[in-house]
Design a protein around this motif. Structure first.
Motif, short mmCIF file in Angstrom:
data_model
loop_
_atom_site.label_atom_id
_atom_site.label_comp_id
_atom_site.label_asym_id
_atom_site.label_seq_id
_atom_site.Cartn_x
_atom_site.Cartn_y
_atom_site.Cartn_z
N LYS A 267 0.81 -1.22 0.00
CA LYS A 267 0.00 0.00 0.00
C LYS A 267 0.84 1.27 0.00
CE LYS A 267 -3.91 0.95 1.36
NZ LYS A 267 -5.15 1.37 2.07
N ASN A 268 2.11 1.17 0.43
CA ASN A 268 2.90 2.39 0.64
C ASN A 268 4.23 2.45 -0.11
OD1 ASN A 268 1.26 3.80 2.88
ND2 ASN A 268 1.48 1.72 3.67
N ALA A 269 4.64 1.34 -0.72
CA ALA A 269 5.95 1.33 -1.38
C ALA A 269 6.01 2.33 -2.53
CB ALA A 269 6.26 -0.07 -1.89
N ASN A 301 -6.50 -10.71 -7.96
CA ASN A 301 -6.16 -11.20 -9.30
C ASN A 301 -5.76 -10.06 -10.23
OD1 ASN A 301 -6.72 -13.79 -8.45
ND2 ASN A 301 -8.77 -13.84 -9.32
N ASN A 302 -6.41 -8.92 -10.08
CA ASN A 302 -6.05 -7.77 -10.90
C ASN A 302 -4.65 -7.25 -10.55
OD1 ASN A 302 -8.06 -6.34 -12.90
ND2 ASN A 302 -9.32 -7.34 -11.35
N ILE A 303 -4.30 -7.28 -9.27
CA ILE A 303 -2.93 -6.90 -8.89
C ILE A 303 -1.93 -7.88 -9.50
CG2 ILE A 303 -1.31 -6.68 -6.96
CD1 ILE A 303 -3.67 -5.75 -5.23
N LEU A 304 -2.26 -9.16 -9.41
CA LEU A 304 -1.39 -10.21 -9.94
C LEU A 304 -1.09 -9.97 -11.42
CD1 LEU A 304 -0.04 -13.06 -9.72
CD2 LEU A 304 -2.28 -14.01 -10.32
N ILE A 305 -2.12 -9.70 -12.21
CA ILE A 305 -1.95 -9.55 -13.65
C ILE A 305 -1.39 -8.18 -14.02
CG2 ILE A 305 -3.17 -9.45 -15.86
CD1 ILE A 305 -2.73 -12.28 -14.68
N LYS A 306 -1.94 -7.13 -13.46
CA LYS A 306 -1.54 -5.78 -13.87
C LYS A 306 -0.16 -5.38 -13.37
CE LYS A 306 -6.26 -4.16 -14.55
NZ LYS A 306 -7.33 -3.22 -14.15
N SER A 307 0.40 -6.16 -12.44
CA SER A 307 1.76 -5.88 -11.97
C SER A 307 2.80 -6.64 -12.78
CB SER A 307 1.91 -6.23 -10.49
OG SER A 307 1.75 -7.64 -10.28
N ARG A 308 2.37 -7.48 -13.73
CA ARG A 308 3.31 -8.18 -14.60
C ARG A 308 4.03 -7.16 -15.48
NH1 ARG A 308 5.16 -11.95 -12.73
NH2 ARG A 308 5.70 -12.94 -14.70
N SER A 310 4.97 -6.98 -18.53
CA SER A 310 4.43 -6.67 -19.86
C SER A 310 3.28 -5.67 -19.78
CB SER A 310 3.96 -7.96 -20.55
OG SER A 310 2.88 -8.54 -19.85
N LEU A 311 2.42 -5.82 -18.76
CA LEU A 311 1.29 -4.90 -18.62
C LEU A 311 1.73 -3.56 -18.06
CD1 LEU A 311 -0.24 -7.94 -18.32
CD2 LEU A 311 -2.14 -6.35 -18.25
N VAL A 312 2.75 -3.56 -17.20
CA VAL A 312 3.30 -2.30 -16.70
C VAL A 312 3.89 -1.50 -17.85
CG1 VAL A 312 5.11 -1.27 -15.26
CG2 VAL A 312 3.74 -3.17 -14.37
N GLU A 328 6.03 2.63 -11.62
CA GLU A 328 4.68 2.46 -12.16
C GLU A 328 3.98 1.26 -11.52
OE1 GLU A 328 1.26 3.13 -14.42
OE2 GLU A 328 2.96 4.41 -13.89
N ARG A 329 4.71 0.18 -11.32
CA ARG A 329 4.13 -1.02 -10.69
C ARG A 329 3.61 -0.68 -9.29
NH1 ARG A 329 8.06 -4.00 -11.45
NH2 ARG A 329 7.29 -5.19 -13.24
N ALA A 330 4.38 0.07 -8.52
CA ALA A 330 3.95 0.46 -7.17
C ALA A 330 2.69 1.32 -7.23
CB ALA A 330 5.08 1.22 -6.47
N ASN A 331 2.61 2.21 -8.20
CA ASN A 331 1.41 3.06 -8.35
C ASN A 331 0.19 2.22 -8.71
OD1 ASN A 331 2.71 5.51 -7.78
ND2 ASN A 331 3.33 5.81 -9.91
N ILE A 332 0.38 1.26 -9.61
CA ILE A 332 -0.73 0.38 -10.01
C ILE A 332 -1.28 -0.39 -8.81
CG2 ILE A 332 -1.29 -1.72 -11.31
CD1 ILE A 332 0.70 -0.70 -13.49
N VAL A 333 -0.36 -0.96 -8.02
CA VAL A 333 -0.76 -1.75 -6.85
C VAL A 333 -1.49 -0.87 -5.83
CG1 VAL A 333 0.07 -3.11 -4.89
CG2 VAL A 333 1.05 -3.47 -7.17
N LYS A 334 -0.96 0.32 -5.57
CA LYS A 334 -1.60 1.23 -4.62
C LYS A 334 -3.00 1.61 -5.05
CE LYS A 334 2.11 3.90 -4.18
NZ LYS A 334 3.05 4.98 -3.83
N ASP A 335 -3.16 1.91 -6.34
CA ASP A 335 -4.47 2.29 -6.86
C ASP A 335 -5.47 1.15 -6.69
OD1 ASP A 335 -3.55 4.79 -7.55
OD2 ASP A 335 -3.28 4.31 -9.68
#
Length: 338
Positions: A267-269, A301-308, A310-312, A328-335
């Motif tokens: 949540k904070n990285a 599941n969305n974190i799992l896929i969207k943090s890959r 290729s999707l980043v 960008e990965r950290a921002n995606i996960v936080k969102d």
């Protein structure tokens, strides 16, 4: 049927998804790797037309990999829509996908056609009934390579027979930490099954997620494969729950601390690497399965896929450094967590 990424399965369920694929070759064609590129490409539009003509209730999209950028093609693999084997044949490979991305018909993979469906939870019989329809549509117009004694013929001996591969994805953190996965593999091999990591190595998957699937397709019927796999999956789930109870009894505070620390980091990285994200995500998935965190499977599941990666990279829409990707990965996960 529901796409596994948008799962509505209970957070307590350690089964992530189930999948069935059917490998087929055409009687009048050579195997994919023996065909000339232009010859193989002729299959693509032909199969697409057959399915569009006969599946009025489905909305299909055709993707020709030779027309796609590499990073776009890799997103389909990381969403488990296509296989690595299809990507290896990018010069001739294509696939047809339905609107909710549960059905994928890969053309010019290892075999001429691979029909695959992946959904959330455990629904192997439902999947088989569903994809059989598309298998029949194709066979009505194009004869398959079939032998009276051996069944459907394949470029790979392991797929001769039914040509069916049934797979169940499971989250197995307790069995992984207890180093029980090699024992699970030994037991599965004795009954014609196997286990592979979804990410990383065969016996030590990043994120503690594994695919359980059949190895044998010759001399067994489709229903037998499904029932045998279901029995194996229930046994593995039972073992995982047993080891979870042992962990909680002996290391309750340490387990809970690891779960909440992982949640706090995600949540904070400011930056997150791909492998690190998988490991942390496994702990918060564990927390959700234990009822310690109120996070639904769809979010996980969305974190799992969207943090890959290729999707980043697709999200960044331009060439980027590893630092930019980790930011960008950290921002995606936080969102997603917020």
């Amino acid at each position: 049927m529901k796409n596994w990424i948008d799962s509505q399965v209970s957070p307590q369920d350690i089964i992530i998804s189930s999948s069935i694929s059917l490998c087929r070759n055409f009687k009048k064609n050579r195997f994919t790797d023996k065909m000339k590129c232009d010859e193989a490409k002729e299959n693509v539009d032909m199969i697409f037309k057959i399915l569009c003509d006969k599946s009025q209730d489905e909305e299909f999209k055709l993707i020709k990999l030779w027309e796609e950028e590499n990073k776009c093609s890799e997103t389909y693999r990381d969403k488990h829509i296509i296989s690595e084997e299809l990507l290896k044949r990018k010069d001739r490979g294509a696939f047809i996908v339905n609107k909710n991305e549960t059905l994928s018909i890969m053309i010019n993979e290892e075999d001429n056609v691979r029909i695959q469906c992946t959904v959330d939870g455990l629904n192997l019989h439902g999947i088989y009934k569903y994809i059989n329809k598309f298998d029949d549509y194709i066979e009505e117009d194009i004869a398959y390579a079939f032998h009276g004694d051996y069944g459907y013929l394949s470029a790979s001996p392991s797929n001769v027979g039914t040509g069916m591969k049934a797979t169940v994805a499971m989250h197995l953190p307790a069995l992984t930490i207890s180093q029980e996965i090699p024992n699970i593999l030994n037991g599965l091999n004795r009954v014609g099954m196997t286990i592979n990591g979804m990410y990383g190595e065969k016996l030590k998957s990043d994120g503690n997620m594994y695919h359980i699937s059949n190895q044998i397709t010759l001399g067994v019927k489709e229903d037998e494969i499904i029932e045998n796999l279901k029995g194996v999956v229930f046994n593995i789930a039972s073992e995982e729950k047993k080891y979870r109870e042992i962990f909680l009894a002996e290391h309750k505070h340490e387990v809970e601390d690891k779960i909440f620390r992982s949640y706090g980091i995600l949540k904070n990285a400011k930056m997150l690497k791909s492998k690190e994200t998988l490991e942390l995500l496994s702990y918060i998935r564990f927390g959700a399965e234990l009822g310690l965190l109120d996070i639904d499977k769809k979010t996980l599941n969305n974190i799992l896929i969207k943090s890959r990666t290729s999707l980043v990279m697709k999200n960044l829409k331009s060439e980027s450094s590893s630092v930019e990707q980790n930011l960008e990965r950290a921002n995606i996960v936080k969102d997603l967590l917020s």
